[in-house]
Scaffold this active site. Structure first.
Site, PDB file in Angstrom:
ATOM      1  N   GLY A 257     -12.518  -2.968   7.869  1.00  0.00           N
ATOM      2  CA  GLY A 257     -13.273  -4.097   7.318  1.00  0.00           C
ATOM      3  C   GLY A 257     -12.494  -5.395   7.361  1.00  0.00           C
ATOM      4  O   GLY A 257     -13.049  -6.457   7.682  1.00  0.00           O
ATOM      5  N   ASP A 258     -11.199  -5.327   7.048  1.00  0.00           N
ATOM      6  CA  ASP A 258     -10.366  -6.529   7.093  1.00  0.00           C
ATOM      7  C   ASP A 258     -10.268  -7.070   8.512  1.00  0.00           C
ATOM      8  O   ASP A 258     -10.292  -8.284   8.740  1.00  0.00           O
ATOM      9  CB  ASP A 258      -8.966  -6.232   6.552  1.00  0.00           C
TER      10      ASP A 258
ATOM     11  N   ASP B 143      -8.364   6.607  10.735  1.00  0.00           N
ATOM     12  CA  ASP B 143      -8.164   5.974   9.429  1.00  0.00           C
ATOM     13  C   ASP B 143      -8.970   4.674   9.403  1.00  0.00           C
ATOM     14  O   ASP B 143      -8.771   3.795  10.239  1.00  0.00           O
ATOM     15  CB  ASP B 143      -6.669   5.682   9.233  1.00  0.00           C
TER      16      ASP B 143
ATOM     17  N   ASP C 184       0.830  -1.204   0.000  1.00  0.00           N
ATOM     18  CA  ASP C 184       0.000   0.000   0.000  1.00  0.00           C
ATOM     19  C   ASP C 184       0.866   1.256   0.000  1.00  0.00           C
ATOM     20  O   ASP C 184       1.771   1.404   0.843  1.00  0.00           O
ATOM     21  CB  ASP C 184      -0.896   0.024   1.242  1.00  0.00           C
TER      22      ASP C 184
ATOM     23  N   GLU D 216     -10.099  -9.335  -4.599  1.00  0.00           N
ATOM     24  CA  GLU D 216      -8.942  -8.711  -5.244  1.00  0.00           C
ATOM     25  C   GLU D 216      -8.140  -9.719  -6.054  1.00  0.00           C
ATOM     26  O   GLU D 216      -7.071  -9.390  -6.575  1.00  0.00           O
ATOM     27  CB  GLU D 216      -8.056  -8.020  -4.199  1.00  0.00           C
TER      28      GLU D 216
END
Length: 322
Positions: free
Chosen positions: A251-252, A246, A13, A139
């Protein structure tokens, strides 16, 4: 404890922190940039490893520095990365902007994740068959996700799908082979091809369960989490009231905590409450993997949820005896 396999993405990321999200055609300056290991699959495996789960990662990275960063990060928490393939394709990359309210926008370049094919699942099937809970995301190629869900569901595995990034309405076959699906509010709207989620959450949940979803665990932002099952049963779990920095890894973390709770014998409700509390801790920090609480903190949260579950079970038994 049941064994958990995460089949999914590994991305590095590139996270830029901005005052607000840029408008179309606009250039804006970031206050700073971070380069960190991520990817929905890797994030979930990382959380599970930190929690002490017996977990393995299945996917692909490039034979490059980013791939090495991903594998090193996962291995540091005890995740088995021996089944992750290293390929000539570059490691996947996510470009993330996080605004002052902690909301994010993400663009993913799949790279090696696009090579996680049905053939790879076949190659790994003998190993995957030894796991009890399968965690998937979107993904990696949709065909691969659908195939893995179908084959492993037929073997009696518990299949959890985090439907992100949501491509729109998913095939009925995929929904029907998933035990639990975990969309957020925007994903729920895309999955049901409706804006009803903003005005009528019940309609959106009903659309998904009518499509064959056995259990929907929907994150609805400040309103918390709603669990929906066929037949109209709905249970709401309020959000923890915390300052949000943040939301990238929230969700993860919820999906991983749900899988961990089920692996330790908690029911869906207690597992969701555990996930809610973990996610609440994560959103108070920047980043995804680096925002995950320590193993000691995670165990304290889990133990509290497990203890409450035992207390309620004993209470139910006492009520029955009376």
């Amino acid at each position: 404890m049941k064994k958990i396999a995460v089949i999914g993405s590994l991305n590095v990321d590139y996270v830029a922190y901005v005052r607000r999200q840029p408008r179309m055609g606009e250039t804006t300056l970031a206050s700073h940039l971070e380069i960190v290991p991520g990817g929905k699959g890797a994030n979930q495996a990382f959380v599970l490893g930190r929690m002490g789960a017996e977990v393995a990662m299945f996917g692909a990275v490039g034979d490059d520095a980013n791939g090495a960063l991903e594998l090193q990060s996962l291995a540091s928490t005890g995740v088995d990365v021996s089944h992750v393939r290293r390929l000539a394709d570059p490691t996947g990359m996510a470009l993330v902007t996080v605004d002052a309210q902690g909301d994010n926008c993400i663009v993913v370049a799949p790279g090696a994740n696009g090579q996680v094919t049905t053939g790879y699942i076949d190659d790994m099937m003998e190993i995957l068959s030894t796991f009890d809970i399968i965690v998937l995301q979107l993904e990696i190629p949709l065909d691969t996700v659908s195939y893995a869900a179908r084959v492993l569901s037929a073997q009696g595995k518990t299949v959890i799908l985090d439907p992100a990034p949501a491509p729109g309405v998913l095939p009925d076959e995929l929904i029907g082979n998933v035990d639990i699906i975990t969309p957020n509010r925007s994903e729920l709207a895309l999955l049901t091809a409706t804006d009803a989620v903003e005005t009528d959450l019940e309609a959106a949940l009903g659309t998904l369960t009518a499509q064959g979803a056995r259990c929907v665990v929907a994150s609805v932002g400040e309103s918390g989490v709603v669990v929906a099952e066929p037949g109209g049963e709905r249970t709401h779990y309020g959000a923890e009231r915390v300052p949000v920095v943040d939301t990238t890894g929230a969700g993860d973390s919820l999906t991983a905590a749900l899988a961990f709770g089920l692996a330790t014998g908690l029911d869906v409700g207690r597992s969701v409450r555990f996930g809610n509390r973990v996610a609440a801790s994560v959103v108070q920090q920047r980043g995804a993997q680096k925002a995950i609480p320590s193993a000691a903190e995670l165990y304290e949260i889990w133990a509290d949820c497990a203890e409450r579950s035992r207390d309620e079970t004993e209470s139910d038994k006492e009520t029955t005896r009376q």
